[in-house]
Design a protein around this motif. Structure first.
Motif, PDB file in Angstrom:
ATOM      1  N   LEU A  62       0.284   1.776  -0.445  1.00 58.54           N
ATOM      2  CA  LEU A  62      -0.667   1.433   0.616  1.00 58.54           C
ATOM      3  C   LEU A  62      -0.036   0.483   1.637  1.00 58.54           C
ATOM      4  N   GLY A  63       0.818  -0.411   1.177  1.00 58.01           N
ATOM      5  CA  GLY A  63       1.540  -1.266   2.116  1.00 58.01           C
ATOM      6  C   GLY A  63       2.420  -0.447   3.040  1.00 58.01           C
ATOM      7  N   ILE A  64       3.131   0.541   2.486  1.00 59.43           N
ATOM      8  CA  ILE A  64       3.982   1.411   3.292  1.00 59.43           C
ATOM      9  C   ILE A  64       3.141   2.256   4.238  1.00 59.43           C
ATOM     10  N   ALA A  65       1.983   2.735   3.790  1.00 58.96           N
ATOM     11  CA  ALA A  65       1.103   3.515   4.663  1.00 58.96           C
ATOM     12  C   ALA A  65       0.681   2.700   5.878  1.00 58.96           C
ATOM     13  N   GLY A  66       0.346   1.431   5.656  1.00 58.51           N
ATOM     14  CA  GLY A  66      -0.012   0.570   6.780  1.00 58.51           C
ATOM     15  C   GLY A  66       1.157   0.357   7.719  1.00 58.51           C
ATOM     16  N   LEU A  67       2.352   0.166   7.177  1.00 58.43           N
ATOM     17  CA  LEU A  67       3.539  -0.045   7.999  1.00 58.43           C
ATOM     18  C   LEU A  67       3.832   1.184   8.857  1.00 58.43           C
ATOM     19  N   VAL A  68       3.789   2.376   8.259  1.00 54.12           N
ATOM     20  CA  VAL A  68       4.058   3.606   9.005  1.00 54.12           C
ATOM     21  C   VAL A  68       3.030   3.792  10.111  1.00 54.12           C
ATOM     22  N   MET A  69       1.768   3.534   9.811  1.00 54.07           N
ATOM     23  CA  MET A  69       0.728   3.725  10.812  1.00 54.07           C
ATOM     24  C   MET A  69       0.881   2.741  11.964  1.00 54.07           C
ATOM     25  N   GLN A  70       1.265   1.515  11.670  1.00 58.53           N
ATOM     26  CA  GLN A  70       1.470   0.531  12.722  1.00 58.53           C
ATOM     27  C   GLN A  70       2.637   0.914  13.620  1.00 58.53           C
ATOM     28  N   MET A  71       3.670   1.512  13.054  1.00 56.74           N
ATOM     29  CA  MET A  71       4.800   1.954  13.865  1.00 56.74           C
ATOM     30  C   MET A  71       4.399   3.145  14.736  1.00 56.74           C
ATOM     31  N   ILE A  72       3.601   4.061  14.190  1.00 62.66           N
ATOM     32  CA  ILE A  72       3.201   5.247  14.938  1.00 62.66           C
ATOM     33  C   ILE A  72       2.274   4.895  16.100  1.00 62.66           C
ATOM     34  N   VAL A  73       1.271   4.068  15.823  1.00 67.43           N
ATOM     35  CA  VAL A  73       0.280   3.716  16.836  1.00 67.43           C
ATOM     36  C   VAL A  73       0.782   2.596  17.741  1.00 67.43           C
ATOM     37  N   ARG A  74       1.824   1.878  17.292  1.00 72.96           N
ATOM     38  CA  ARG A  74       2.379   0.736  18.018  1.00 72.96           C
ATOM     39  C   ARG A  74       1.324  -0.366  18.181  1.00 72.96           C
ATOM     40  N   VAL A 228       1.375  12.672   7.848  1.00 73.36           N
ATOM     41  CA  VAL A 228       1.250  13.331   6.545  1.00 73.36           C
ATOM     42  C   VAL A 228       1.470  12.327   5.418  1.00 73.36           C
ATOM     43  N   ILE A 229       2.464  11.450   5.565  1.00 70.95           N
ATOM     44  CA  ILE A 229       2.722  10.426   4.553  1.00 70.95           C
ATOM     45  C   ILE A 229       1.501   9.530   4.383  1.00 70.95           C
ATOM     46  N   VAL A 230       0.934   9.080   5.495  1.00 68.74           N
ATOM     47  CA  VAL A 230      -0.231   8.187   5.431  1.00 68.74           C
ATOM     48  C   VAL A 230      -1.422   8.899   4.799  1.00 68.74           C
ATOM     49  N   SER A 231      -1.675  10.149   5.189  1.00 69.66           N
ATOM     50  CA  SER A 231      -2.829  10.874   4.654  1.00 69.66           C
ATOM     51  C   SER A 231      -2.687  11.127   3.157  1.00 69.66           C
ATOM     52  N   LEU A 232      -1.483  11.450   2.695  1.00 71.03           N
ATOM     53  CA  LEU A 232      -1.275  11.663   1.265  1.00 71.03           C
ATOM     54  C   LEU A 232      -1.489  10.378   0.472  1.00 71.03           C
ATOM     55  N   ILE A 233      -0.944   9.278   0.964  1.00 72.88           N
ATOM     56  CA  ILE A 233      -1.104   8.003   0.256  1.00 72.88           C
ATOM     57  C   ILE A 233      -2.568   7.600   0.211  1.00 72.88           C
ATOM     58  N   ALA A 234      -3.267   7.710   1.347  1.00 74.58           N
ATOM     59  CA  ALA A 234      -4.674   7.315   1.387  1.00 74.58           C
ATOM     60  C   ALA A 234      -5.520   8.155   0.439  1.00 74.58           C
ATOM     61  N   SER A 235      -5.283   9.460   0.405  1.00 73.50           N
ATOM     62  CA  SER A 235      -6.093  10.332  -0.456  1.00 73.50           C
ATOM     63  C   SER A 235      -5.756  10.145  -1.928  1.00 73.50           C
ATOM     64  N   VAL A 236      -4.480   9.962  -2.256  1.00 76.38           N
ATOM     65  CA  VAL A 236      -4.083   9.754  -3.645  1.00 76.38           C
ATOM     66  C   VAL A 236      -4.706   8.479  -4.192  1.00 76.38           C
ATOM     67  N   CYS A 237      -4.647   7.408  -3.426  1.00 70.75           N
ATOM     68  CA  CYS A 237      -5.224   6.136  -3.889  1.00 70.75           C
ATOM     69  C   CYS A 237      -6.742   6.232  -3.983  1.00 70.75           C
ATOM     70  N   LEU A 238      -7.370   6.914  -3.030  1.00 68.35           N
ATOM     71  CA  LEU A 238      -8.826   7.062  -3.066  1.00 68.35           C
ATOM     72  C   LEU A 238      -9.256   7.822  -4.315  1.00 68.35           C
ATOM     73  N   VAL A 239      -8.588   8.931  -4.608  1.00 73.44           N
ATOM     74  CA  VAL A 239      -8.961   9.754  -5.751  1.00 73.44           C
ATOM     75  C   VAL A 239      -8.702   9.021  -7.072  1.00 73.44           C
ATOM     76  N   SER A 240      -7.642   8.217  -7.116  1.00 72.21           N
ATOM     77  CA  SER A 240      -7.234   7.589  -8.379  1.00 72.21           C
ATOM     78  C   SER A 240      -7.966   6.280  -8.655  1.00 72.21           C
ATOM     79  N   VAL A 241      -8.048   5.392  -7.652  1.00 68.36           N
ATOM     80  CA  VAL A 241      -8.589   4.050  -7.907  1.00 68.36           C
ATOM     81  C   VAL A 241      -9.633   3.614  -6.888  1.00 68.36           C
ATOM     82  N   GLY A 242      -9.932   4.440  -5.878  1.00 77.13           N
ATOM     83  CA  GLY A 242     -10.906   4.057  -4.873  1.00 77.13           C
ATOM     84  C   GLY A 242     -10.251   3.422  -3.661  1.00 77.13           C
ATOM     85  N   SER A 243     -11.087   2.951  -2.754  1.00 76.98           N
ATOM     86  CA  SER A 243     -10.610   2.387  -1.491  1.00 76.98           C
ATOM     87  C   SER A 243     -10.261   0.906  -1.645  1.00 76.98           C
ATOM     88  N   ILE A 244      -9.107   0.509  -1.109  1.00 74.42           N
ATOM     89  CA  ILE A 244      -8.678  -0.887  -1.109  1.00 74.42           C
ATOM     90  C   ILE A 244      -8.438  -1.300   0.344  1.00 74.42           C
TER      91      ILE A 244
END
Length: 320
Positions: A62-74, A228-244
């Motif tokens: 989830l930390g990496i997902a946030g980092l990638v999204m911040q780089m993409i959206v600037r 795609v990386i962000v969407s996979l991480i978000a969905s995997v974490c949601l399905v496994s442990v919920g939203s953080i």
């Protein structure tokens, strides 16, 4: 490297503490010397160890997902929970649960990832129609989009008597993690490694379309790969442990304040920092009302929202 090694040592210590905390009386010696059918060994292998691994995998990814999204959206104020990504994944999970309840969990996760990807495309599309004179407007648009998607999800969950299930998805909690119920999170580790390999490309893409094209990179392909990386991480974490919430906001920003915006240098720090942050938050939630637990989403949400406010105040102070 020495500092990163120290971070790994702190994370290892937190992981060891996580293994020792729980209502059942057990210790590491019982794992080393206990018989295979020993109760303490079973607790450690079936519950404690999977939970600790899930904490590490979810926190780092989830930390990496946030980092990638911040780089993409600037924009340093975005992450999956402030752009409607998590809510879109939740809507997808609800839809597939209603239409195909017998599908395996992997299939449901992929559908949730597809909805998360569409949610991010919608978010990026909305940004093109909004005069973004202030960077704070970007997460504001995302939060409003998340509210709309969340309202639609809640309506259908209420209509089909699935509100308790929806509450379980929206409340991140590791107390139900057992062996056989967290393994999807290893996909998040694969996404983390992929983000590390493509870190230089994301750094270049974060400088804009023209700059990326002039260097010979395919801007659209790089953006799609990151989404795609962000969407996979978000969905995997949601399905496994919920939203953080806010996890992908706090850790990348702290690392950015220390190391700057070079993603290649930041990836290992964000992964280690995310794991340590979630481990520490989970330990706090387990001891503050021992033997009861405070869900990790509550602990991280309180800390993350306070950090979000501090970022806003810091930016306003610098602007003044």
């Amino acid at each position: 490297m020495i500092a990163l090694g120290l971070g790994l040592l702190v994370t290892a210590v937190l992981a060891m503490i996580s293994l020792l905390i729980g209502a059942a009386d057990t210790n590491i010696l019982s794992l080393l010397w206990g018989l295979p059918d020993d109760q303490a060994s079973q607790i450690l292998m079936i519950s404690r160890l999977p939970r600790t691994l899930a904490l590490i995998l979810a926190g780092s990814s989830l930390g990496i997902a946030g980092l990638v999204m911040q780089m993409i959206v600037r924009n340093r104020f975005v992450e999956p929970s402030t752009t409607g990504t998590t809510e879109s994944a939740m809507l997808g999970f609800l839809v597939v649960t209603l239409l195909a309840p017998d599908w395996p969990i992997m299939g449901k996760m992929l559908v949730a990832a597809g909805f998360a990807l569409m949610g991010m495309f919608l978010f990026l599309r909305l940004l093109k129609f909004v005069p973004l004179r202030d960077v704070v407007l970007v997460p504001l648009v995302g939060i409003m989009l998340a509210g709309v998607i969340g309202a639609i999800t809640s309506f259908f969950a209420y209509r089909f008597n699935l509100l308790p299930m929806l509450l379980g998805w929206s409340m991140g909690d590791f107390s139900g993690v057992l062996r056989g119920r967290y393994e999807l999170l290893w996909i998040g580790l694969g996404c983390t490694i992929a983000a590390g390999i493509a870190a230089d490309r994301f750094t270049v893409a974060g400088m804009g379309r023209e700059f990326t094209t002039n260097l010979g990179l395919n801007y659209r392909r790089t953006m799609l790969f990151g989404l795609v990386i962000v969407s996979l991480i978000a969905s995997v974490c949601l399905v496994s442990v919920g939203s953080i919430p806010f996890l992908g906001l706090v850790v990348p920003n702290v690392v950015s304040l220390i190391l700057g915006d070079n993603m290649r240098r930041a990836v290992p720090w964000v992964a280690v920092g995310g794991a340590a942050f979630v481990l520490a938050g989970d330990i706090l939630g387990r001891v503050v009302r021992y033997p009861y637990e405070v869900p990790i989403s509550v602990v991280v949400g309180v800390i993350g929202s306070a950090f979000f406010i501090l970022l806003l105040l810091r930016r306003r102070t610098n602007a003044a």
